[in-house]
Design an enzyme around this catalytic site. Structure first.
Site, short mmCIF file in Angstrom:
data_model
loop_
_atom_site.label_atom_id
_atom_site.label_comp_id
_atom_site.label_asym_id
_atom_site.label_seq_id
_atom_site.Cartn_x
_atom_site.Cartn_y
_atom_site.Cartn_z
N GLN A 55 0.81 -1.22 0.00
CA GLN A 55 0.00 0.00 0.00
C GLN A 55 0.85 1.27 0.00
O GLN A 55 0.34 2.34 -0.35
CB GLN A 55 -0.95 -0.01 1.21
CG GLN A 55 -1.98 -1.13 1.11
CD GLN A 55 -2.97 -1.13 2.27
OE1 GLN A 55 -2.70 -1.72 3.30
NE2 GLN A 55 -4.10 -0.48 2.11
N ARG A 112 3.52 0.13 13.08
CA ARG A 112 3.27 -1.19 12.53
C ARG A 112 3.39 -1.11 11.01
O ARG A 112 2.67 -0.34 10.38
CB ARG A 112 1.87 -1.68 12.94
CG ARG A 112 1.48 -2.96 12.25
CD ARG A 112 0.10 -3.46 12.68
NE ARG A 112 -0.19 -4.67 11.94
CZ ARG A 112 -1.24 -4.84 11.14
NH1 ARG A 112 -2.15 -3.88 10.99
NH2 ARG A 112 -1.40 -5.97 10.47
N HIS A 158 1.13 -9.09 4.69
CA HIS A 158 -0.03 -8.22 4.51
C HIS A 158 -0.41 -8.27 3.03
O HIS A 158 -0.34 -7.28 2.31
CB HIS A 158 0.29 -6.80 4.99
CG HIS A 158 -0.93 -5.97 5.30
ND1 HIS A 158 -1.10 -5.31 6.49
CD2 HIS A 158 -2.04 -5.69 4.58
CE1 HIS A 158 -2.24 -4.65 6.49
NE2 HIS A 158 -2.84 -4.86 5.32
N ASN A 203 -1.78 -10.65 8.46
CA ASN A 203 -2.80 -9.63 8.62
C ASN A 203 -4.12 -10.13 8.05
O ASN A 203 -4.21 -10.41 6.85
CB ASN A 203 -2.39 -8.35 7.87
CG ASN A 203 -3.47 -7.28 8.00
OD1 ASN A 203 -3.68 -6.73 9.07
ND2 ASN A 203 -4.19 -7.01 6.91
N GLU A 204 -5.11 -10.28 8.90
CA GLU A 204 -6.48 -10.58 8.49
C GLU A 204 -6.63 -11.79 7.57
O GLU A 204 -6.95 -11.66 6.38
CB GLU A 204 -7.09 -9.36 7.78
CG GLU A 204 -7.13 -8.12 8.63
CD GLU A 204 -8.01 -7.03 8.02
OE1 GLU A 204 -8.54 -7.24 6.93
OE2 GLU A 204 -8.17 -5.99 8.66
N ASN A 347 -7.93 -6.05 14.25
CA ASN A 347 -8.31 -4.95 13.36
C ASN A 347 -9.82 -4.81 13.44
O ASN A 347 -10.55 -5.78 13.16
CB ASN A 347 -7.94 -5.25 11.90
CG ASN A 347 -6.45 -5.14 11.64
OD1 ASN A 347 -5.67 -4.83 12.54
ND2 ASN A 347 -6.05 -5.42 10.41
N TYR A 349 -13.18 -2.12 12.54
CA TYR A 349 -13.63 -0.89 11.90
C TYR A 349 -15.11 -0.59 12.14
O TYR A 349 -15.48 0.51 12.49
CB TYR A 349 -13.40 -0.95 10.39
CG TYR A 349 -11.95 -0.82 9.98
CD1 TYR A 349 -11.10 -1.93 9.96
CD2 TYR A 349 -11.42 0.41 9.63
CE1 TYR A 349 -9.76 -1.81 9.60
CE2 TYR A 349 -10.08 0.55 9.26
CZ TYR A 349 -9.26 -0.56 9.24
OH TYR A 349 -7.95 -0.44 8.88
N GLU A 415 -5.35 -2.09 14.00
CA GLU A 415 -5.90 -1.16 13.00
C GLU A 415 -7.27 -0.68 13.45
O GLU A 415 -8.05 -1.47 14.00
CB GLU A 415 -6.09 -1.83 11.63
CG GLU A 415 -4.86 -1.99 10.81
CD GLU A 415 -5.16 -2.59 9.43
OE1 GLU A 415 -6.23 -2.32 8.87
OE2 GLU A 415 -4.30 -3.35 8.96
N TRP A 461 -5.27 3.38 11.63
CA TRP A 461 -5.05 3.10 10.21
C TRP A 461 -5.56 4.30 9.45
O TRP A 461 -6.76 4.54 9.46
CB TRP A 461 -5.79 1.85 9.74
CG TRP A 461 -5.50 1.59 8.29
CD1 TRP A 461 -6.20 2.07 7.21
CD2 TRP A 461 -4.41 0.83 7.76
NE1 TRP A 461 -5.61 1.67 6.05
CE2 TRP A 461 -4.50 0.91 6.35
CE3 TRP A 461 -3.35 0.11 8.32
CZ2 TRP A 461 -3.59 0.27 5.52
CZ3 TRP A 461 -2.45 -0.51 7.48
CH2 TRP A 461 -2.58 -0.43 6.10
N GLU A 468 -5.60 1.78 -1.53
CA GLU A 468 -6.67 1.08 -0.80
C GLU A 468 -7.18 -0.10 -1.63
O GLU A 468 -8.33 -0.19 -2.01
CB GLU A 468 -7.77 2.08 -0.42
CG GLU A 468 -8.98 1.55 0.31
CD GLU A 468 -8.71 0.69 1.56
OE1 GLU A 468 -7.60 0.77 2.11
OE2 GLU A 468 -9.60 -0.07 1.93
N TRP A 469 -6.28 -1.02 -1.95
CA TRP A 469 -6.60 -2.28 -2.62
C TRP A 469 -7.49 -2.07 -3.84
O TRP A 469 -7.17 -1.23 -4.68
CB TRP A 469 -7.19 -3.26 -1.59
CG TRP A 469 -6.29 -3.41 -0.39
CD1 TRP A 469 -6.55 -3.01 0.90
CD2 TRP A 469 -4.95 -3.93 -0.35
NE1 TRP A 469 -5.48 -3.27 1.70
CE2 TRP A 469 -4.48 -3.84 0.98
CE3 TRP A 469 -4.08 -4.49 -1.31
CZ2 TRP A 469 -3.21 -4.26 1.37
CZ3 TRP A 469 -2.81 -4.92 -0.91
CH2 TRP A 469 -2.40 -4.80 0.41
C1 BGC Z 1 -6.49 -3.81 5.93
C2 BGC Z 1 -5.84 -2.58 5.35
C3 BGC Z 1 -6.90 -1.75 4.66
C4 BGC Z 1 -7.90 -1.31 5.69
C5 BGC Z 1 -9.01 -0.43 5.14
C6 BGC Z 1 -7.78 -3.54 6.62
O1 BGC Z 1 -8.66 -4.57 6.33
O2 BGC Z 1 -5.60 -4.50 6.77
O3 BGC Z 1 -4.83 -2.99 4.48
O4 BGC Z 1 -6.36 -0.67 3.98
O5 BGC Z 1 -8.52 -2.44 6.24
O6 BGC Z 1 -9.76 -1.12 4.20
#
Ligand code: BGC
Length: 563
Positions: A55, A112, A158, A203-204, A347, A349, A415, A461, A468-469
């Site tokens: 990223q 991180r 990651h 990661n995830e 992580n 959100y 995150e 984060w 962003e993927w």
């Molecule tokens: C990921 C990050 C991603 C973020 C926001 C997480 O799932 O580890 O790489 O940018 O979410 O989508």
């Protein structure tokens, strides 16, 4: 006969979920949950920010680096929004010293970041040879951090798998990767472990397997959600355990570090808390996100969560399979994976609301395996990312759930963050992100002070806007804005960077501090004002329970993604 077996399994699942105490007490509604709580974090609390190699680094084909699955994926037309790639990204391969100064300016003591496996082993294997320039790069990053008083926390994986391992073995569905990952892990422990004390293997895994091997929205872009998704998870669990044991046996004594994994999970609330089936479904949803990996690692009985094993077996038999599509661990493997952690990397959100719903399907699909529908409350503010809603109290509930179900571990939030849309001029005064961080950080404080959860670290984060993927650069998660049209990729602090700096300087929200006064004066505005980066924002942080029954349930199971 088949019908009887299926009905029996279904009844068992439901009853197990309800009587074994596996289900969280959703009745515990705290009427003060939306209140601001001043106070400070423990003295040794860790404040951090995070990034990931693909990223931010760029330099995708420079100095001997091998191709990763994300290089291949982003170079394939139609895979990433607007055709954006990580070819240059934030150019952190060249600008890492500047990045460290951004952290220093915020008063950060931890960072991180992740290693790019193909930058170190271009074809993914030790036999294929090590790329010394890649090793030099990470040595430089680590040394620069330490010289500036910042402790590195390093993720081994990651998402940027060497493309050669994808081509040769089909990626994570193939258990050969356990050996290759272990070789890579051994090498990095050996090479950087004299200075790195915090390691995260993966990661995830949920996102790797569900989005990469199920939905196919992420590299390697495989769409096989009822089979490959579970095979991928199986390999990742074995690979994680193997690397943890390697560290434990070969490096822990001399290096004294810690190794764990980072799991992603949203919080899920039952649609009708008085309906046992919805309560069980909300718990099942957590099992399919977090429990899938947490139960094998963080419980003493180990193995996949019973709710997951039962329902996938039932669905598989109904679809004509001879056995469950969820692979089985041997007793020795279960014992080997259980306990392979030094902390719980989380992580988190967003949150969701879940309703029990029997979903039948001829074809194996990860989503229909779960027998539920998910939705959100209309008053939850939405970020630029379609899956991301601000529900601060959700993090407190999730932290408490982890404490109760996974042996009261030390929790490192690795995150947490908020996206706004790309804009010209860029958004530097981001009300939505500020409200998000105020609310979520305050709820973490409540989890520590009121619920006794052992949260040791909080990581925002992200340090800066980045790739962003599949969304490319259209969604911005950074505390710093990066101008991706300027070849120099200049970084500019956003208002949230200043806010985070103040929180760090005060170790939270002590009475009398400016940051506390600021949060107090903005709190109601965040709760009820139009704020936020998304024009569709409605009333924020309001109580869920009185209103959520009116919500139109969504059929779009993709809402579940990354909650
Ligand atoms: C990921 C990050 C991603 C973020 C926001 C997480 O799932 O580890 O790489 O940018 O979410 O989508």
């Amino acid at each position: 006969m088949m019908v009887t077996i299926i009905l029996a399994l279904f009844a068992t699942t439901l009853i197990q979920g309800m009587v074994c105490g596996a289900v969280y007490d959703y009745g515990a509604y705290d009427s003060t949950r939306d209140n601001f709580r001043p106070g400070t974090f423990p003295d040794d609390f860790i404040w951090s920010t995070a990034t990931a190699s693909y990223q931010i680094e760029g330099a995708w084909n420079v100095d001997g680096k091998g191709e990763s699955i994300w290089d291949r994926f982003s170079h394939t037309p139609g895979k990433v929004d607007r055709g954006d790639t990580g070819d240059v990204a934030c150019d952190s391969y060249n600008k890492y010293r500047e990045d460290v100064q951004l952290m220093k300016a915020m008063g950060l003591k931890y960072y991180r970041f992740s290693l790019s496996w193909p930058r170190i082993f271009p074809d993914g294997t030790v036999a294929g040879g090590v790329n010394q320039a890649g090793v030099d790069y990470y040595n430089n990053v680590i040394d620069e951090l330490l010289a500036n008083g910042i402790t590195p926390m390093v993720t081994l994986y990651h998402w940027d798998l060497p493309q050669a391992l994808q081509d040769r073995y089909g990626g994570w569905v193939n258990e050969t990767l356990v050996d290759h990952f272990n070789d890579y892990a051994d090498f990095v422990f050996q090479t950087f472990g004299d200075r790195v004390r915090y390691w995260i293997t993966f990661n995830e895994p949920w996102a790797v397997c569900v989005v990469g091997y199920g939905l196919g929205f992420h590299a390697p872009g495989i769409q096989d959600s009822g089979n490959s998704t579970y095979l991928c998870g199986h390999t990742l669990l074995k690979a994680h355990a193997r690397a943890w044991h390697s560290y434990d046996q070969n490096f822990r004594r001399d290096q004294g570090g810690q190794v764990s994994i980072t799991l992603s999970s949203g919080w899920t609330e039952p649609f009708d808390p008085d309906l046992p089936a919805d309560v069980v479904a909300a718990d099942r949803s957590l099992q399919f996100q977090m429990g899938w990996f947490a139960h094998p690692i963080y419980t003493s009985e180990g193995d996949y969560p019973p709710a997951m094993k039962d329902i996938i077996l039932r669905k598989s038999l109904a679809q004509g399979f001879q056995e469950s599509r969820l692979p089985k661990f041997t007793p020795a493997e279960i014992a080997n994976i259980s306990g392979t952690y030094d902390f719980f990397g989380l992580n988190h959100y967003s949150s969701g609301i879940v309703k029990d719903k029997v979903l039948t399907g001829q074809y194996p699909v990860f989503w229909t395996d779960q027998d539920l529908k998910s939705t959100v409350a209309p008053e939850w503010p939405q970020a630029a990312s379609s899956w991301l809603y601000s529900v601060p109290w959700g993090i407190r509930r999730l932290l408490h759930y982890i404490k109760q179900h996974y042996n009261d571990p030390d929790i490192y939030i690795t995150e947490n963050g908020w996206s706004e849309e790309e804009a010209d001029p860029p958004i530097l005064e981001e009300t939505g992100r500020l409200c998000f961080y105020m609310g979520y950080i305050n709820e973490v404080l409540k989890a520590i002070d009121l619920d006794g959860v052992k949260v040791r670290a909080y990581t925002a984060w992200s340090l800066m806007d980045n790739f962003e993927w599949a969304e490319g650069y259209t969604e911005r998660f950074g505390l710093h804005c990066v101008n991706f049209t300027d070849p120099n990729r200049p970084r500019t602090p956003k208002q949230s960077a200043g806010f985070y700096k103040d929180v760090i300087a005060n170790n939270g929200f002590p009475e009398g501090a400016e940051v506390t006064a600021m949060v107090r004066s903005r709190w109601e505005e965040c709760r009820g004002g139009p704020g936020g980066s998304n024009p569709s924002q409605r009333r924020a942080l309001s109580s869920l329970l009185p209103s959520h029954r009116d919500v139109q349930l969504s059929d779009n199971m993709y809402n579940m993604y990354n909650m």
